[in-house]
Design a protein around this motif. Structure first.
Motif, PDB file in Angstrom:
ATOM      1  N   TYR A  15     -40.344   6.656  12.073  1.00  0.00           N
ATOM      2  CA  TYR A  15     -40.403   7.076  13.474  1.00  0.00           C
ATOM      3  C   TYR A  15     -41.646   7.940  13.737  1.00  0.00           C
ATOM      4  CZ  TYR A  15     -35.541   5.519  14.180  1.00  0.00           C
ATOM      5  OH  TYR A  15     -34.399   4.786  14.284  1.00  0.00           O
ATOM      6  N   VAL A  21     -37.642   6.125   7.000  1.00  0.00           N
ATOM      7  CA  VAL A  21     -36.178   6.283   6.992  1.00  0.00           C
ATOM      8  C   VAL A  21     -35.503   4.995   6.533  1.00  0.00           C
ATOM      9  CG1 VAL A  21     -36.223   8.097   8.734  1.00  0.00           C
ATOM     10  CG2 VAL A  21     -35.876   5.734   9.450  1.00  0.00           C
ATOM     11  N   PRO A  40     -24.025   7.451   3.668  1.00  0.00           N
ATOM     12  CA  PRO A  40     -23.836   8.723   4.351  1.00  0.00           C
ATOM     13  C   PRO A  40     -24.648   8.789   5.639  1.00  0.00           C
ATOM     14  CG  PRO A  40     -25.116   9.018   2.332  1.00  0.00           C
ATOM     15  CD  PRO A  40     -24.694   7.593   2.370  1.00  0.00           C
ATOM     16  N   SER A  41     -24.341   9.765   6.443  1.00  0.00           N
ATOM     17  CA  SER A  41     -25.035   9.978   7.705  1.00  0.00           C
ATOM     18  C   SER A  41     -26.518  10.200   7.440  1.00  0.00           C
ATOM     19  CB  SER A  41     -24.395  11.197   8.375  1.00  0.00           C
ATOM     20  OG  SER A  41     -25.105  11.505   9.529  1.00  0.00           O
ATOM     21  N   GLY A  42     -27.363   9.546   8.239  1.00  0.00           N
ATOM     22  CA  GLY A  42     -28.808   9.726   8.090  1.00  0.00           C
ATOM     23  C   GLY A  42     -29.448   8.803   7.071  1.00  0.00           C
ATOM     24  N   SER A  43     -28.681   7.860   6.501  1.00  0.00           N
ATOM     25  CA  SER A  43     -29.248   7.004   5.444  1.00  0.00           C
ATOM     26  C   SER A  43     -29.983   5.783   5.991  1.00  0.00           C
ATOM     27  CB  SER A  43     -28.156   6.598   4.443  1.00  0.00           C
ATOM     28  OG  SER A  43     -27.092   5.946   5.089  1.00  0.00           O
ATOM     29  N   GLY A  44     -29.986   5.585   7.323  1.00  0.00           N
ATOM     30  CA  GLY A  44     -30.795   4.512   7.907  1.00  0.00           C
ATOM     31  C   GLY A  44     -30.021   3.297   8.402  1.00  0.00           C
ATOM     32  N   LYS A  45     -28.711   3.381   8.454  1.00  0.00           N
ATOM     33  CA  LYS A  45     -27.880   2.228   8.835  1.00  0.00           C
ATOM     34  C   LYS A  45     -28.099   1.829  10.294  1.00  0.00           C
ATOM     35  CE  LYS A  45     -24.052   4.499   7.996  1.00  0.00           C
ATOM     36  NZ  LYS A  45     -24.567   5.866   7.745  1.00  0.00           N
ATOM     37  N   THR A  46     -27.972   2.815  11.189  1.00  0.00           N
ATOM     38  CA  THR A  46     -28.137   2.532  12.617  1.00  0.00           C
ATOM     39  C   THR A  46     -29.540   1.997  12.907  1.00  0.00           C
ATOM     40  OG1 THR A  46     -26.469   4.137  13.262  1.00  0.00           O
ATOM     41  CG2 THR A  46     -28.105   3.570  14.933  1.00  0.00           C
ATOM     42  N   THR A  47     -30.520   2.588  12.246  1.00  0.00           N
ATOM     43  CA  THR A  47     -31.900   2.133  12.436  1.00  0.00           C
ATOM     44  C   THR A  47     -32.026   0.638  12.115  1.00  0.00           C
ATOM     45  OG1 THR A  47     -32.733   4.349  11.954  1.00  0.00           O
ATOM     46  CG2 THR A  47     -34.294   2.537  11.701  1.00  0.00           C
ATOM     47  N   GLU A  56     -35.531  -1.036  18.468  1.00  0.00           N
ATOM     48  CA  GLU A  56     -36.538  -0.291  17.706  1.00  0.00           C
ATOM     49  C   GLU A  56     -37.496  -1.290  17.078  1.00  0.00           C
ATOM     50  OE1 GLU A  56     -37.341   2.749  17.459  1.00  0.00           O
ATOM     51  OE2 GLU A  56     -35.575   3.772  18.272  1.00  0.00           O
TER      52      GLU A  56
HETATM   53  P1  ADP Z   1     -27.381   6.517   9.948  1.00  0.00           P
HETATM   54  O1  ADP Z   1     -27.032   5.534  11.004  1.00  0.00           O
HETATM   55  O2  ADP Z   1     -27.234   5.988   8.546  1.00  0.00           O
HETATM   56  O3  ADP Z   1     -26.686   7.822  10.110  1.00  0.00           O
HETATM   57  P2  ADP Z   1     -29.969   6.612  11.242  1.00  0.00           P
HETATM   58  O4  ADP Z   1     -30.556   5.245  11.119  1.00  0.00           O
HETATM   59  O5  ADP Z   1     -29.385   6.983  12.548  1.00  0.00           O
HETATM   60  O6  ADP Z   1     -28.952   6.848  10.061  1.00  0.00           O
HETATM   61  O7  ADP Z   1     -31.092   7.678  10.915  1.00  0.00           O
HETATM   62  C1  ADP Z   1     -31.920   7.626   9.780  1.00  0.00           C
HETATM   63  C2  ADP Z   1     -32.949   8.730   9.865  1.00  0.00           C
HETATM   64  O8  ADP Z   1     -33.817   8.478  10.954  1.00  0.00           O
HETATM   65  C3  ADP Z   1     -32.352  10.099  10.122  1.00  0.00           C
HETATM   66  O9  ADP Z   1     -33.076  11.038   9.380  1.00  0.00           O
HETATM   67  C4  ADP Z   1     -32.548  10.315  11.605  1.00  0.00           C
HETATM   68  O10 ADP Z   1     -32.673  11.670  11.907  1.00  0.00           O
HETATM   69  C5  ADP Z   1     -33.834   9.558  11.875  1.00  0.00           C
HETATM   70  N1  ADP Z   1     -33.867   8.990  13.252  1.00  0.00           N
HETATM   71  C6  ADP Z   1     -32.975   8.148  13.783  1.00  0.00           C
HETATM   72  N2  ADP Z   1     -33.315   7.791  15.039  1.00  0.00           N
HETATM   73  C7  ADP Z   1     -34.484   8.440  15.296  1.00  0.00           C
HETATM   74  C8  ADP Z   1     -35.364   8.478  16.421  1.00  0.00           C
HETATM   75  N3  ADP Z   1     -35.115   7.780  17.526  1.00  0.00           N
HETATM   76  N4  ADP Z   1     -36.466   9.252  16.305  1.00  0.00           N
HETATM   77  C9  ADP Z   1     -36.732   9.954  15.190  1.00  0.00           C
HETATM   78  N5  ADP Z   1     -35.954   9.947  14.090  1.00  0.00           N
HETATM   79  C10 ADP Z   1     -34.835   9.207  14.135  1.00  0.00           C
END
Ligand code: ADP
Ligand code: MG
Length: 361
Positions: A15, A21, A40-47, A56
Motif C-alpha cells: 500500500y 502485506v 490472524p488479523s493483518g495477515s493479508g487475507k482481505t487484501t 485494490e
Molecule cells: P486481514 O484481512 O488478514 O486482517 P488485511 O489484508 O486487511 O489483513 O491487511 C493486511 C495489512 O495491510 C495490514 O497490516 C493492514 O493494516 C494493511 N492494510 C490493509 N488495507 C490497507 C489500506 N487500504 N491502506 C494501507 N494499509 C492497509
C-alpha cells in the motif's frame, strides 16, 4: 482449465511502496471449489479478496479467471459476488428490493426479477420477509439477505470476508451449514476468509494458512491438522504441546529426538532441522494416553499430575515434566477417564505417527 479457474500468480501487494502485506502469493483454485484463506488479523487475507474483486490494484504479479487476465477489468465487469461481516444492505430498501437491486443494475426484465427474488428468498428460507426493512431483521436474517443478494445474479465466483464474524456461536454454526448447502446447490467457486480455524476446517475443500502476507501451507483440512508443515500451522489449527529437544538421527520417516529432560523419543519427520540441531516435538493433546499400559504407543515420558479441568464432553489434564515443561492432555469424558491425585507421578505415552518433528520457529 477447470482446475485452474482462479489463479493468483506471484501476487505482491504494497500500500505504501515499502512494506509488502502480500508477499508472493500463488494459488490455483478449481471451478466449484471452496477455498478458505485462514490467518490472524493483518495477515493479508482481505487484501487478496480485494485484489480479486478489483477494489485494490495488484502491485506485481497477475490474477487470472478462466485463463483471462483480469487485472484491468473493472470490478463491476468481473461478475463476482461478495459478502462481508457487516451486511452492507441498503437500509431504505425492503428485503425484496435489496435482492432485486443487482438484477436491476443488470437490466433484467421486471417479471424475471420478481421470479428470481422469490426463488432466492425461499432458497435462504426468508419467503415471508420480502416486505421487511433490514432494521426489522435479526443479525442472522440480515446475513441471509446479504448472502442471497450476493448470489442472485448467479456469479461464478463468490467472495466471503468473515461473513459470520458478527454472529453468536450457535447461529454461526447454523449459517456455516447454510453456506455449504448453497455452495453445493449452486456450484459457485467460493473464496472464504476467516480467522476462525474451526470454521475453516469444517467448511473448506482446501485452506491456505496465511502469516504476515505469506502462505505457510495450503492443503485439505485433514492434511493441515494431521501433517502441519511447520510450527505456525501446527499451532494455528487446533492445540498442540511443544516439547523442545535435539534431533539425534533421521531414519527415513522417523526422526529421533532427545528431549530436554534426556528422554529419547521417535517422531514423524515433517520439517526437520539438521542432526544435532534443536528440534521441536509437537503432540496434539488428544493424542496422549495416560498411564503406561498401551504397548502400541511406543513413546513415553514421566509426568507429574497438576490439575484437571472439566469441560463437559472432554476433560483437560495438566502435567509437568521433569524439566518443568507443561503438557496438556485432552480426554473424552467417559468411563476411561483416569482419576489421579495431585502430585502423582504417571507416564504419558503416544505413538510415533502422532508426534511430529518440526524445525524450531
Ligand atoms: P486481514 O484481512 O488478514 O486482517 P488485511 O489484508 O486487511 O489483513 O491487511 C493486511 C495489512 O495491510 C495490514 O497490516 C493492514 O493494516 C494493511 N492494510 C490493509 N488495507 C490497507 C489500506 N487500504 N491502506 C494501507 N494499509 C492497509
Ligand atoms: Mg480482513
Amino acid at each position: 482449465m477447470d482446475s485452474r479457474y482462479v489463479q493468483f500468480k506471484n501476487v505482491k501487494k504494497s500500500y505504501d511502496r515499502h512494506n509488502f502485506v502480500v508477499k508472493d502469493f500463488s494459488l490455483d483454485i478449481a471451478k466449484g471449489e471452496f477455498v478458505t484463506l485462514l490467518g490472524p488479523s493483518g495477515s493479508g487475507k482481505t487484501t487478496c479478496l480485494m485484489m480479486l474483486a478489483g477494489f485494490e490494484d495488484v502491485t506485481s504479479g497477475a490474477i487470472e479467471v478462466n485463463g483471462q487476465l483480469i487485472t484491468h477489468v473493472a470490478p463491476y465487469n468481473r461478475n463476482i459476488g461478495m459478502v462481508f461481516q457487516h451486511y452492507a444492505l441498503f437500509p431504505h430498501m425492503t428485503v425484496a428490493e435489496n435482492l432485486a437491486y443487482p438484477l436491476h443494475v443488470r437490466k433484467m426484465p421486471k417479471e424475471k426479477i420478481k421470479a428470481k427474488v422469490h426463488e432466492f428468498l425461499s432458497l435462504v428460507e426468508l419467503e415471508y420477509f420480502g416486505n421487511r426493512y433490514p432494521g426489522q431483521l435479526s443479525g442472522g436474517q440480515k446475513q441471509r439477505v446479504a448472502l442471497a443478494r450476493s448470489l442472485i445474479f448467479e456469479p461464478s465466483i463468490v467472495l466471503m470476508d468473515e461473513p459470520l464474524g458478527a454472529l453468536d456461536k450457535n447461529l454461526r454454526e447454523q449459517m456455516q451449514f447454510e453456506i455449504k448447502r448453497l455452495h453445493e446447490q449452486l456450484g459457485f467457486t467460493a473464496i472464504y476468509v476467516t480467522h476462525d480455524q474451526t470454521e475453516a476446517l469444517t467448511m473448506s475443500d482446501r485452506i491456505a494458512v496465511f502469516e504476515d502476507g505469506v502462505v505457510q501451507q495450503c492443503a485439505d483440512p485433514s492434511t493441515l491438522y494431521e501433517r502441519p508443515a511447520n510450527a505456525f500451522v501446527a499451532d494455528f489449527l487446533g492445540e498442540n504441546n511443544h516439547l523442545p529437544g535435539t534431533l539425534t538421527k533421521v531414519d527415513g520417516e522417523h526422526a529421533h529426538i532427545e528431549l530436554s529432560d534426556g528422554t529419547e523419543v521417535v517422531a514423524t519427520a515433517i520439517n526437520c532441522p539438521d542432526v544435532g540441531e534443536p528440534c521441536l516435538l509437537a503432540v496434539r493433546p488428544e493424542n496422549f494416553f495416560i498411564g503406561d499400559k498401551d504397548e502400541v504407543k511406543s513413546n513415553q515420558v514421566l509426568a507429574t499430575f497438576v490439575t484437571r479441568l472439566y469441560v463437559g464432553d472432554f476433560i483437560r489434564y495438566f502435567f509437568k515434566l521433569d524439566d518443568d515443561r507443561d503438557v496438556m492432555v485432552k480426554l473424552l469424558n467417559d468411563q476411561q477417564a483416569p482419576t489421579l491425585q495431585v502430585g502423582e507421578l504417571t507416564s504419558l505415552t503416544w505413538s510415533i505417527s502422532d508426534g511430529l518433528a518440526l524445525d524450531q520457529p
